[in-house]
Design a protein around this motif. Sequence first.
Motif, PDB file in Angstrom:
ATOM      1  N   THR A   1      -4.503   2.464   1.299  1.00 13.58           N
ATOM      2  CA  THR A   1      -4.730   3.292   0.102  1.00 13.58           C
ATOM      3  C   THR A   1      -3.417   3.573  -0.607  1.00 13.58           C
ATOM      4  O   THR A   1      -3.337   3.498  -1.842  1.00 13.58           O
ATOM      5  CB  THR A   1      -5.413   4.603   0.512  1.00 13.58           C
ATOM      6  OG1 THR A   1      -6.641   4.319   1.181  1.00 13.58           O
ATOM      7  CG2 THR A   1      -5.693   5.458  -0.708  1.00 13.58           C
TER       8      THR A   1
ATOM      9  N   LYS B   1      -2.200   0.378  -2.311  1.00  8.02           N
ATOM     10  CA  LYS B   1      -2.994   0.140  -3.523  1.00  8.02           C
ATOM     11  C   LYS B   1      -2.541   1.057  -4.656  1.00  8.02           C
ATOM     12  O   LYS B   1      -2.446   0.644  -5.808  1.00  8.02           O
ATOM     13  CB  LYS B   1      -4.476   0.342  -3.240  1.00  8.02           C
ATOM     14  CG  LYS B   1      -5.097  -0.761  -2.391  1.00  8.02           C
ATOM     15  CD  LYS B   1      -6.580  -0.488  -2.158  1.00  8.02           C
ATOM     16  CE  LYS B   1      -7.212  -1.605  -1.315  1.00  8.02           C
ATOM     17  NZ  LYS B   1      -8.657  -1.352  -1.073  1.00  8.02           N
ATOM     18  N   GLU B   2      -2.283   2.289  -4.311  1.00  9.09           N
ATOM     19  CA  GLU B   2      -1.832   3.243  -5.322  1.00  9.09           C
ATOM     20  C   GLU B   2      -0.483   2.815  -5.879  1.00  9.09           C
ATOM     21  O   GLU B   2      -0.228   2.915  -7.086  1.00  9.09           O
ATOM     22  CB  GLU B   2      -1.748   4.646  -4.708  1.00  9.09           C
ATOM     23  CG  GLU B   2      -1.306   5.738  -5.660  1.00  9.09           C
ATOM     24  CD  GLU B   2      -2.282   5.968  -6.794  1.00  9.09           C
ATOM     25  OE1 GLU B   2      -1.880   6.531  -7.826  1.00  9.09           O
ATOM     26  OE2 GLU B   2      -3.465   5.581  -6.652  1.00  9.09           O
ATOM     27  N   LYS B   3       0.380   2.305  -4.967  1.00  3.80           N
ATOM     28  CA  LYS B   3       1.675   1.825  -5.445  1.00  3.80           C
ATOM     29  C   LYS B   3       1.504   0.644  -6.400  1.00  3.80           C
ATOM     30  O   LYS B   3       2.180   0.552  -7.441  1.00  3.80           O
ATOM     31  CB  LYS B   3       2.534   1.402  -4.261  1.00  3.80           C
ATOM     32  CG  LYS B   3       3.106   2.559  -3.472  1.00  3.80           C
ATOM     33  CD  LYS B   3       3.992   2.044  -2.351  1.00  3.80           C
ATOM     34  CE  LYS B   3       4.594   3.189  -1.554  1.00  3.80           C
ATOM     35  NZ  LYS B   3       5.470   2.694  -0.445  1.00  3.80           N
ATOM     36  N   LEU B   4       0.611  -0.300  -6.037  1.00  2.67           N
ATOM     37  CA  LEU B   4       0.368  -1.436  -6.911  1.00  2.67           C
ATOM     38  C   LEU B   4      -0.162  -0.991  -8.269  1.00  2.67           C
ATOM     39  O   LEU B   4       0.221  -1.523  -9.314  1.00  2.67           O
ATOM     40  CB  LEU B   4      -0.634  -2.406  -6.248  1.00  2.67           C
ATOM     41  CG  LEU B   4      -0.096  -3.203  -5.061  1.00  2.67           C
ATOM     42  CD1 LEU B   4      -1.227  -4.011  -4.421  1.00  2.67           C
ATOM     43  CD2 LEU B   4       1.046  -4.107  -5.477  1.00  2.67           C
ATOM     44  N   ARG B   5      -1.055  -0.010  -8.225  1.00  2.72           N
ATOM     45  CA  ARG B   5      -1.585   0.504  -9.494  1.00  2.72           C
ATOM     46  C   ARG B   5      -0.454   1.087 -10.333  1.00  2.72           C
ATOM     47  O   ARG B   5      -0.381   0.878 -11.548  1.00  2.72           O
ATOM     48  CB  ARG B   5      -2.660   1.565  -9.222  1.00  2.72           C
ATOM     49  CG  ARG B   5      -3.394   2.022 -10.486  1.00  2.72           C
ATOM     50  CD  ARG B   5      -4.296   3.187 -10.166  1.00  2.72           C
ATOM     51  NE  ARG B   5      -3.517   4.355  -9.788  1.00  2.72           N
ATOM     52  CZ  ARG B   5      -2.881   5.137 -10.672  1.00  2.72           C
ATOM     53  NH1 ARG B   5      -2.935   4.886 -11.965  1.00  2.72           N
ATOM     54  NH2 ARG B   5      -2.201   6.170 -10.246  1.00  2.72           N
ATOM     55  N   LYS B   6       0.435   1.809  -9.640  1.00  2.00           N
ATOM     56  CA  LYS B   6       1.557   2.399 -10.363  1.00  2.00           C
ATOM     57  C   LYS B   6       2.484   1.310 -10.895  1.00  2.00           C
ATOM     58  O   LYS B   6       3.050   1.429 -11.992  1.00  2.00           O
ATOM     59  CB  LYS B   6       2.330   3.349  -9.448  1.00  2.00           C
ATOM     60  CG  LYS B   6       1.580   4.619  -9.139  1.00  2.00           C
ATOM     61  CD  LYS B   6       2.411   5.529  -8.252  1.00  2.00           C
ATOM     62  CE  LYS B   6       1.668   6.822  -7.962  1.00  2.00           C
ATOM     63  NZ  LYS B   6       2.469   7.730  -7.084  1.00  2.00           N
ATOM     64  N   TYR B   7       2.645   0.195 -10.104  1.00  2.00           N
ATOM     65  CA  TYR B   7       3.466  -0.915 -10.587  1.00  2.00           C
ATOM     66  C   TYR B   7       2.864  -1.534 -11.839  1.00  2.00           C
ATOM     67  O   TYR B   7       3.587  -1.899 -12.801  1.00  2.00           O
ATOM     68  CB  TYR B   7       3.592  -1.968  -9.497  1.00  2.00           C
ATOM     69  CG  TYR B   7       4.453  -1.554  -8.326  1.00  2.00           C
ATOM     70  CD1 TYR B   7       5.460  -0.602  -8.494  1.00  2.00           C
ATOM     71  CD2 TYR B   7       4.266  -2.118  -7.055  1.00  2.00           C
ATOM     72  CE1 TYR B   7       6.237  -0.219  -7.420  1.00  2.00           C
ATOM     73  CE2 TYR B   7       5.045  -1.743  -5.979  1.00  2.00           C
ATOM     74  CZ  TYR B   7       6.041  -0.777  -6.156  1.00  2.00           C
ATOM     75  OH  TYR B   7       6.811  -0.390  -5.112  1.00  2.00           O
ATOM     76  N   ASP B   8       1.545  -1.674 -11.867  1.00  6.99           N
ATOM     77  CA  ASP B   8       0.863  -2.203 -13.046  1.00  6.99           C
ATOM     78  C   ASP B   8       1.086  -1.304 -14.247  1.00  6.99           C
ATOM     79  O   ASP B   8       1.348  -1.782 -15.370  1.00  6.99           O
ATOM     80  CB  ASP B   8      -0.635  -2.360 -12.778  1.00  6.99           C
ATOM     81  CG  ASP B   8      -0.922  -3.469 -11.759  1.00  6.99           C
ATOM     82  OD1 ASP B   8      -0.034  -4.325 -11.555  1.00  6.99           O
ATOM     83  OD2 ASP B   8      -2.013  -3.437 -11.133  1.00  6.99           O
ATOM     84  N   VAL B   9       0.954   0.002 -14.005  1.00  8.66           N
ATOM     85  CA  VAL B   9       1.168   0.952 -15.100  1.00  8.66           C
ATOM     86  C   VAL B   9       2.609   0.868 -15.579  1.00  8.66           C
ATOM     87  O   VAL B   9       2.887   0.874 -16.791  1.00  8.66           O
ATOM     88  CB  VAL B   9       0.843   2.385 -14.633  1.00  8.66           C
ATOM     89  CG1 VAL B   9       1.241   3.402 -15.696  1.00  8.66           C
ATOM     90  CG2 VAL B   9      -0.645   2.510 -14.331  1.00  8.66           C
TER      91      VAL B   9
ATOM     92  N   GLU C   1       3.131  -2.278 -17.567  1.00  7.20           N
ATOM     93  CA  GLU C   1       2.582  -2.120 -18.907  1.00  7.20           C
ATOM     94  C   GLU C   1       3.500  -1.244 -19.756  1.00  7.20           C
ATOM     95  O   GLU C   1       3.742  -1.536 -20.931  1.00  7.20           O
ATOM     96  CB  GLU C   1       1.187  -1.516 -18.807  1.00  7.20           C
ATOM     97  CG  GLU C   1       0.491  -1.376 -20.163  1.00  7.20           C
ATOM     98  CD  GLU C   1      -0.907  -0.809 -20.015  1.00  7.20           C
ATOM     99  OE1 GLU C   1      -1.555  -0.511 -21.035  1.00  7.20           O
ATOM    100  OE2 GLU C   1      -1.377  -0.638 -18.850  1.00  7.20           O
TER     101      GLU C   1
END
Length: 445
Positions: free
Chosen positions: A334, A337-345, A348
Amino acid sequence: MGQLNKAYTVSQVNSYIGNMFATDFALSGITIKGEISNLKYHTSGHIYFTLKDTASQISGVMFVRDRAGLQFKLEDGMSVLCTGNVGVYERGGSYQIYAKSFTADGVGDLYIRFEQLKKELSGMGMFDPMYKKPIPKYASKIGVVTAKTGAAVRDIVQIAKRRNPYVDITLYPALVQGDGAVQSIIRGIKTLDLMNLDVIIVGRGGGSIEDLWAFNEQAVAQAIFDADTPIISAVGHETDTTIADYVADLRAPTPSAGAELAVFDYTKFTDDLAGYKATLESVLYEHIQDTRQKLAMYKLRINQLNPKYILNEYHKKEILYHNELKRRIQDRLTIEKEKLRKYDVLREYMSDRLYAVKNRLRDYERMPSLMKQSLDKAHHRLLLNTERLEAVSPVRKLSGGYGFVQDEKGHKLDSVKKIKKGDLITTTLKDGTLRSRIEDINSGG
């Protein structure tokens, strides 16, 4: 005695005087009051003494054959009444009293004998507390040496039975006064002493010192002292004191009190037992509860040492560790995944920032032309403002023939009301200043 010129021997004269004393009725059976001094108990058994008063004295002797009537011990300084015959001691040529009896002067003979025996027995150690035997606290077999009738035995039995109806009382009916009382009391003490009793009460009711005298005899005191059974002396009333009281293991002021001291209170005893029982039951209950808790603890410890229990505990720990590891892996996934989401953000965001920077770079490329445009606009505005300032400039007005007037303090003068005749003024023209003094003032325009 015959002719006066006849000579007599000393012995004849002393014999004659002795006969005179012997035939004088007044000197036979005479009682003389005096104080004893120079007292001597001779090894022969005779007693030699002197009777004296404040003015005179007389020698005396009591032969051993007459001492049976002496009821107390003579002492120097004792005031006595001496009864006997006054006679002549022919060998010494002196007269003296041959004592037959003594009585105390002002104090009863029995009291003197009591004090002397008390002193003698005390000196022998018979009153010493070290020889006192303790009275049993729970005596059940009581012996009583007293008269078989009278208030004493009645009070002892009644009080003993009232305090403990189960007490065993053995009475030895003894003579307690008069002839034979001493031997009767002694026989009672010795008889009861052989019966393995808990305690013996020796006593009688009240009376005079003569009535109580049997309990003041040395033989009775010796019997009490020699007894193996503890003895309570309960003679007379509270104020009466006898030798038996001093030598006994415990003194009771009255026969009734003797019974109370010898016999325990059965009712109180049963109450105490009930209290002890309740206390014991409480202690036992607490002990049992404590033991049960300890047994439960020991059982738990034994179970914990059981291999099956240990394996079961290891299995439980294995399950816990497995679940914990699974939870931690899930939590880690989890987090990643949160880190990856933050990397995507962030990616962007960086893309947007890069676009913005590119736009700024384009703006920076256009900046020189924009700055030139801005400078041209500023120059144009400057020219316009310059023309406006010149239009309102004081210097321009001064060039037209106008001047700027000030008083001595440098204040602007815009009215004749602010100045008076004689004041100095300063006038500023376009090419310099003038200092003037006011000569005249015209107001009104």
